[in-house]
Design a protein around this motif. Structure first.
Motif, PDB file in Angstrom:
ATOM      1  N   GLU A 150       0.870  -1.174   0.000  1.00 34.91           N
ATOM      2  CA  GLU A 150       0.000   0.000   0.000  1.00 34.91           C
ATOM      3  C   GLU A 150       0.899   1.213   0.000  1.00 34.91           C
ATOM      4  O   GLU A 150       1.653   1.435   0.951  1.00 34.91           O
ATOM      5  CB  GLU A 150      -0.900   0.000   1.238  1.00 34.91           C
ATOM      6  CG  GLU A 150      -1.920   1.104   1.212  1.00 34.91           C
ATOM      7  CD  GLU A 150      -2.896   1.026   2.367  1.00 34.91           C
ATOM      8  OE1 GLU A 150      -3.406   2.082   2.763  1.00 34.91           O
ATOM      9  OE2 GLU A 150      -3.138  -0.082   2.877  1.00 34.91           O
ATOM     10  N   ARG A 151       0.830   1.964  -1.102  1.00 33.07           N
ATOM     11  CA  ARG A 151       1.762   3.057  -1.355  1.00 33.07           C
ATOM     12  C   ARG A 151       3.177   2.515  -1.308  1.00 33.07           C
ATOM     13  O   ARG A 151       3.534   1.697  -2.116  1.00 33.07           O
ATOM     14  CB  ARG A 151       1.546   4.204  -0.389  1.00 33.07           C
ATOM     15  CG  ARG A 151       0.241   4.910  -0.629  1.00 33.07           C
ATOM     16  CD  ARG A 151       0.151   6.146   0.170  1.00 33.07           C
ATOM     17  NE  ARG A 151      -1.061   6.855  -0.222  1.00 33.07           N
ATOM     18  CZ  ARG A 151      -1.254   8.101   0.028  1.00 33.07           C
ATOM     19  NH1 ARG A 151      -0.332   8.800   0.665  1.00 33.07           N
ATOM     20  NH2 ARG A 151      -2.366   8.682  -0.348  1.00 33.07           N
ATOM     21  N   ASN A 152       3.976   2.921  -0.339  1.00 39.88           N
ATOM     22  CA  ASN A 152       5.343   2.400  -0.272  1.00 39.88           C
ATOM     23  C   ASN A 152       5.563   1.490   0.940  1.00 39.88           C
ATOM     24  O   ASN A 152       6.696   1.236   1.324  1.00 39.88           O
ATOM     25  CB  ASN A 152       6.357   3.548  -0.279  1.00 39.88           C
ATOM     26  CG  ASN A 152       6.289   4.395   0.963  1.00 39.88           C
ATOM     27  OD1 ASN A 152       5.265   4.450   1.635  1.00 39.88           O
ATOM     28  ND2 ASN A 152       7.372   5.066   1.278  1.00 39.88           N
ATOM     29  N   ALA A 153       4.501   0.990   1.541  1.00 39.25           N
ATOM     30  CA  ALA A 153       4.611   0.078   2.683  1.00 39.25           C
ATOM     31  C   ALA A 153       4.323  -1.352   2.231  1.00 39.25           C
ATOM     32  O   ALA A 153       3.240  -1.665   1.753  1.00 39.25           O
ATOM     33  CB  ALA A 153       3.638   0.490   3.783  1.00 39.25           C
ATOM     34  N   LEU A 154       5.317  -2.202   2.391  1.00 43.35           N
ATOM     35  CA  LEU A 154       5.201  -3.618   2.042  1.00 43.35           C
ATOM     36  C   LEU A 154       4.993  -4.398   3.327  1.00 43.35           C
ATOM     37  O   LEU A 154       5.767  -4.264   4.276  1.00 43.35           O
ATOM     38  CB  LEU A 154       6.475  -4.102   1.354  1.00 43.35           C
ATOM     39  CG  LEU A 154       6.599  -5.597   1.130  1.00 43.35           C
ATOM     40  CD1 LEU A 154       5.697  -6.021  -0.027  1.00 43.35           C
ATOM     41  CD2 LEU A 154       8.030  -5.978   0.860  1.00 43.35           C
ATOM     42  N   THR A 155       3.938  -5.204   3.376  1.00 48.84           N
ATOM     43  CA  THR A 155       3.657  -6.022   4.555  1.00 48.84           C
ATOM     44  C   THR A 155       3.753  -7.499   4.175  1.00 48.84           C
ATOM     45  O   THR A 155       3.129  -7.933   3.214  1.00 48.84           O
ATOM     46  CB  THR A 155       2.250  -5.728   5.119  1.00 48.84           C
ATOM     47  OG1 THR A 155       2.158  -4.326   5.406  1.00 48.84           O
ATOM     48  CG2 THR A 155       1.994  -6.520   6.391  1.00 48.84           C
ATOM     49  N   VAL A 156       4.555  -8.236   4.930  1.00 47.61           N
ATOM     50  CA  VAL A 156       4.695  -9.673   4.760  1.00 47.61           C
ATOM     51  C   VAL A 156       4.032 -10.325   5.963  1.00 47.61           C
ATOM     52  O   VAL A 156       4.354 -10.015   7.103  1.00 47.61           O
ATOM     53  CB  VAL A 156       6.173 -10.106   4.690  1.00 47.61           C
ATOM     54  CG1 VAL A 156       6.282 -11.615   4.493  1.00 47.61           C
ATOM     55  CG2 VAL A 156       6.903  -9.365   3.590  1.00 47.61           C
ATOM     56  N   ARG A 157       3.085 -11.213   5.698  1.00 42.56           N
ATOM     57  CA  ARG A 157       2.354 -11.912   6.760  1.00 42.56           C
ATOM     58  C   ARG A 157       2.528 -13.406   6.514  1.00 42.56           C
ATOM     59  O   ARG A 157       2.403 -13.866   5.382  1.00 42.56           O
ATOM     60  CB  ARG A 157       0.882 -11.536   6.718  1.00 42.56           C
ATOM     61  CG  ARG A 157       0.039 -12.160   7.792  1.00 42.56           C
ATOM     62  CD  ARG A 157      -1.451 -11.831   7.546  1.00 42.56           C
ATOM     63  NE  ARG A 157      -2.313 -12.655   8.319  1.00 42.56           N
ATOM     64  CZ  ARG A 157      -2.658 -13.906   8.044  1.00 42.56           C
ATOM     65  NH1 ARG A 157      -2.216 -14.491   6.971  1.00 42.56           N
ATOM     66  NH2 ARG A 157      -3.457 -14.583   8.844  1.00 42.56           N
ATOM     67  N   ALA A 158       2.826 -14.147   7.565  1.00 40.80           N
ATOM     68  CA  ALA A 158       3.022 -15.587   7.421  1.00 40.80           C
ATOM     69  C   ALA A 158       2.482 -16.292   8.657  1.00 40.80           C
ATOM     70  O   ALA A 158       2.270 -15.677   9.699  1.00 40.80           O
ATOM     71  CB  ALA A 158       4.503 -15.902   7.238  1.00 40.80           C
ATOM     72  N   GLU A 159       2.251 -17.588   8.497  1.00 38.83           N
ATOM     73  CA  GLU A 159       1.744 -18.378   9.622  1.00 38.83           C
ATOM     74  C   GLU A 159       2.516 -19.692   9.711  1.00 38.83           C
ATOM     75  O   GLU A 159       2.665 -20.401   8.736  1.00 38.83           O
ATOM     76  CB  GLU A 159       0.258 -18.666   9.443  1.00 38.83           C
ATOM     77  CG  GLU A 159      -0.332 -19.431  10.599  1.00 38.83           C
ATOM     78  CD  GLU A 159      -1.843 -19.615  10.489  1.00 38.83           C
ATOM     79  OE1 GLU A 159      -2.415 -20.217  11.403  1.00 38.83           O
ATOM     80  OE2 GLU A 159      -2.427 -19.159   9.492  1.00 38.83           O
ATOM     81  N   GLY A 209      11.414   2.867  -0.580  1.00 45.51           N
ATOM     82  CA  GLY A 209      11.674   4.224  -1.056  1.00 45.51           C
ATOM     83  C   GLY A 209      10.769   4.595  -2.221  1.00 45.51           C
ATOM     84  O   GLY A 209      10.260   3.733  -2.940  1.00 45.51           O
ATOM     85  N   GLU A 210      10.621   5.878  -2.423  1.00 43.10           N
ATOM     86  CA  GLU A 210       9.775   6.392  -3.512  1.00 43.10           C
ATOM     87  C   GLU A 210      10.363   6.059  -4.889  1.00 43.10           C
ATOM     88  O   GLU A 210       9.660   6.111  -5.881  1.00 43.10           O
ATOM     89  CB  GLU A 210       9.624   7.914  -3.383  1.00 43.10           C
ATOM     90  CG  GLU A 210       8.915   8.363  -2.126  1.00 43.10           C
ATOM     91  CD  GLU A 210       7.428   8.057  -2.165  1.00 43.10           C
ATOM     92  OE1 GLU A 210       6.844   8.033  -3.265  1.00 43.10           O
ATOM     93  OE2 GLU A 210       6.864   7.843  -1.087  1.00 43.10           O
ATOM     94  N   ASN A 211      11.647   5.706  -4.925  1.00 39.20           N
ATOM     95  CA  ASN A 211      12.288   5.445  -6.210  1.00 39.20           C
ATOM     96  C   ASN A 211      12.125   4.003  -6.697  1.00 39.20           C
ATOM     97  O   ASN A 211      12.709   3.619  -7.685  1.00 39.20           O
ATOM     98  CB  ASN A 211      13.778   5.793  -6.129  1.00 39.20           C
ATOM     99  CG  ASN A 211      14.506   4.959  -5.107  1.00 39.20           C
ATOM    100  OD1 ASN A 211      13.907   4.366  -4.220  1.00 39.20           O
ATOM    101  ND2 ASN A 211      15.819   4.910  -5.226  1.00 39.20           N
ATOM    102  N   LEU A 212      11.310   3.211  -5.993  1.00 41.66           N
ATOM    103  CA  LEU A 212      11.082   1.824  -6.403  1.00 41.66           C
ATOM    104  C   LEU A 212       9.729   1.666  -7.079  1.00 41.66           C
ATOM    105  O   LEU A 212       8.769   2.349  -6.732  1.00 41.66           O
ATOM    106  CB  LEU A 212      11.174   0.894  -5.196  1.00 41.66           C
ATOM    107  CG  LEU A 212      12.526   0.878  -4.484  1.00 41.66           C
ATOM    108  CD1 LEU A 212      12.471  -0.013  -3.262  1.00 41.66           C
ATOM    109  CD2 LEU A 212      13.624   0.452  -5.420  1.00 41.66           C
ATOM    110  N   ASP A 213       9.656   0.757  -8.040  1.00 40.99           N
ATOM    111  CA  ASP A 213       8.416   0.511  -8.782  1.00 40.99           C
ATOM    112  C   ASP A 213       7.651  -0.621  -8.092  1.00 40.99           C
ATOM    113  O   ASP A 213       7.857  -1.800  -8.383  1.00 40.99           O
ATOM    114  CB  ASP A 213       8.745   0.151 -10.225  1.00 40.99           C
ATOM    115  CG  ASP A 213       7.529   0.137 -11.116  1.00 40.99           C
ATOM    116  OD1 ASP A 213       6.390   0.171 -10.582  1.00 40.99           O
ATOM    117  OD2 ASP A 213       7.696   0.096 -12.347  1.00 40.99           O
ATOM    118  N   THR A 214       6.761  -0.258  -7.183  1.00 42.13           N
ATOM    119  CA  THR A 214       6.022  -1.257  -6.406  1.00 42.13           C
ATOM    120  C   THR A 214       5.000  -2.018  -7.244  1.00 42.13           C
ATOM    121  O   THR A 214       4.510  -3.054  -6.808  1.00 42.13           O
ATOM    122  CB  THR A 214       5.315  -0.605  -5.201  1.00 42.13           C
ATOM    123  OG1 THR A 214       4.439   0.424  -5.665  1.00 42.13           O
ATOM    124  CG2 THR A 214       6.327  -0.026  -4.224  1.00 42.13           C
TER     125      THR A 214
END
Length: 140
Positions: A59-68, A95-100
């Motif tokens: 979401e925007r520039n926040a990457l969330t990794v969730r695992a179980e 960073g803003e310079n990455l293509d998410t």
């Protein structure tokens, strides 16, 4: 006879660092990240986690990794249980310079690898200078 001095608070602190990790080195989902040319590589160690229980969200520039990691069979008599169980997550701010929009993910041998390209707008580019036939000095 040897006299040993114990500090219960130091012992508790050491124990919590082993189980929970520290801010600099989380125990639940350790991560390595590096740049390789025009891409960034991020790897998360997730031993004992099945690929279908891993969830990635951006979401925007926040990457969330969730695992179980599943609970241990209750019929086992555990002698030691140090690996965290249940659902855990980690959030990384990119960073803003990455293509998410072009993140690629693969999972092999308990390692989640993300390949994140540098955005085209962030790559260095050469700017051509036009001139009218006369030699022009350019001051920087």
């Amino acid at each position: 006879m040897v006299l040993m001095r114990t500090d219960p608070f130091r012992d508790l602190d050491r124990w919590t660092q082993q189980i929970l990790g520290t801010a600099a080195r989380p125990a639940v989902m350790p991560m390595d990240a590096w740049r390789d040319g025009d891409t960034f590589i991020v790897e998360f160690d997730l031993p004992g986690v099945k690929a279908d229980s891993v969830d990635l969200n951006v979401e925007r520039n926040a990457l969330t990794v969730r695992a179980e990691r599943p609970d241990v069979d209750s019929s086992r008599e555990m002698l030691s249980a140090e690996r965290p169980r249940g659902v855990f997550s980690r959030q990384v701010f990119l960073g803003e310079n990455l293509d998410t929009d072009k993140i690629e993910a693969s999972y092999h041998d308990g390692v989640l690898r993300l390949t994140i390209p540098v955005a085209e707008k962030a790559k260095p580019r050469r700017i051509e200078i036009s001139h009218d036939g006369h030699q022009t000095a350019i001051n920087a």
